[in-house]
Design a protein around this motif. Sequence first.
Motif, PDB file in Angstrom:
ATOM      1  N   ALA A   1      16.243   8.451  -5.083  1.00 10.19           N
ATOM      2  CA  ALA A   1      15.410   9.476  -4.446  1.00 10.19           C
ATOM      3  C   ALA A   1      13.933   9.174  -4.644  1.00 10.19           C
ATOM      4  O   ALA A   1      13.126   9.344  -3.725  1.00 10.19           O
ATOM      5  N   ASP A   2      13.574   8.707  -5.832  1.00 11.47           N
ATOM      6  CA  ASP A   2      12.179   8.365  -6.097  1.00 11.47           C
ATOM      7  C   ASP A   2      11.755   7.141  -5.287  1.00 11.47           C
ATOM      8  O   ASP A   2      10.657   7.102  -4.731  1.00 11.47           O
ATOM      9  N   ARG A   3      12.656   6.163  -5.204  1.00 14.92           N
ATOM     10  CA  ARG A   3      12.329   4.927  -4.479  1.00 14.92           C
ATOM     11  C   ARG A   3      12.174   5.161  -2.983  1.00 14.92           C
ATOM     12  O   ARG A   3      11.301   4.581  -2.328  1.00 14.92           O
ATOM     13  N   HIS A   4      13.031   6.013  -2.405  1.00 17.32           N
ATOM     14  CA  HIS A   4      13.031   6.224  -0.959  1.00 17.32           C
ATOM     15  C   HIS A   4      12.270   7.474  -0.539  1.00 17.32           C
ATOM     16  O   HIS A   4      12.185   7.768   0.655  1.00 17.32           O
ATOM     17  N   GLY A   5      11.759   8.227  -1.517  1.00 14.61           N
ATOM     18  CA  GLY A   5      10.998   9.423  -1.182  1.00 14.61           C
ATOM     19  C   GLY A   5      11.833  10.519  -0.555  1.00 14.61           C
ATOM     20  O   GLY A   5      11.363  11.245   0.327  1.00 14.61           O
ATOM     21  N   CYS A   6      13.087  10.653  -0.991  1.00 15.33           N
ATOM     22  CA  CYS A   6      13.963  11.680  -0.424  1.00 15.33           C
ATOM     23  C   CYS A   6      14.374  12.659  -1.527  1.00 15.33           C
ATOM     24  O   CYS A   6      14.185  12.397  -2.714  1.00 15.33           O
ATOM     25  N   ALA A   7      14.939  13.793  -1.121  1.00 14.19           N
ATOM     26  CA  ALA A   7      15.344  14.820  -2.074  1.00 14.19           C
ATOM     27  C   ALA A   7      16.630  14.407  -2.784  1.00 14.19           C
ATOM     28  O   ALA A   7      17.462  13.678  -2.221  1.00 14.19           O
TER      29      ALA A   7
END
Length: 431
Positions: free
Chosen positions: A319-325
Amino acid sequence: MTEALPTPLVALIDDEPDLRAAAEQLLTLHGFEVRAFADAASALPELTAGFGGVVVTDVRMPGMSGLDLFAAVRARDPELPVLLLTGHGDIAMAVEAIRNGAWEFLSKPFDPEALVAAVTRATTARALTLENRRLRAFADEQQGAALIGDSLAIRRLRDMIPLLANAPLDLVIEGEVGTGREHLARLIHRAGKRSRHRFLVIDCATVPVALVERDLFARNGAIDRAHRGTLFLDHLEAAGPELQNRLIRFAEARALPLDGPEPHGVDVRIVAALEEGKRDQILPGLFHLLAGVPLRLPPLAERKEDIPTLFAHFAARAADRHGCALPALADHAHRLALRPWPGNVLELEKAAERICLGLDDGAPVESEPASLGERLDAFERATITDAVIAADGEVAAAIKALQLPRKTFYYRVKRLGIDLAAVRRQKRGKG
């Protein structure tokens, strides 16, 4: 082994003594722990954000009303389910409360089965919410952490890391592909004084014969440049005879070049990774030279209790790497724990990334629960079935493990359509 579920908790608030006593008795008989209150003000101090259950409250009460209590609870924890008990004239108010986030409302006099069903769904949802929070908190704590998991084997390995970090011993790490052998080797390297120097990885499965002579064991070659660091030999079982024999000579002498005048000492620690079950492909002399401490990383099949925490860690990173929830951790983690993982931790990491990206996680689309109610039923059905299988088909033992009253167990089995005879046959078939 199936982890016992906590007794579902209900805070029951009603100023009518007879109705309160009847509802408390009904819910207690169905396996709930009930904390009854005669007014909202006395219940409110217990209804914190960490409250482990749900709230069932009358709407019209002297002093603080049920709607006032709902507003106060929602301000503390919007995900704490509140079920409203309403008189006929309060239905419009209750519908508005549902729009504002109340879980459900039941008209007085309520149908006992309807109350039990509504509270069952609410407490199951609450358990999933709290598990999600626990896993999210764990994921936050574990960013950059060492060896993740709480199984006995992983705890022992984790405890050994600081002891091995500066020990003057070579290591052999055995385990299936994907269990994290290189990760463990790097953790040991980083924990000690060698962390200031090189961690050199040599994949023995891909080393050309020409490179063995020309670079690896030459003066100023790859191994020479790893002086004072760690030499990680991956896939040692795939090393050819020439490479294994040269490794024996180097492990004994710790000097380079192997052939030629004036060899000089090389201070390097050797950590070798070996696929489980392939020790016989290593020359005995080489294995015993390197296995100062033999370590074993268990496959994921032997540490399924670690799947939820591993999944939380990998999902948080993705989630941190792809900027998703972050996805619903508990919902996915418990379902994933029922699957086989031949690719071990590496396969689970890839699955976590696909889930974070909203891609198919390998399960058939039609098997995915479509609604919250279906997801809760699927979770409860899997938990009960797993308990019966873990108890070798003995229902009494499963009931004890789940910490449910016998009547509640059979009520839920019937409601969820679980075929206990088929579950027992499934266990015998596995045996």
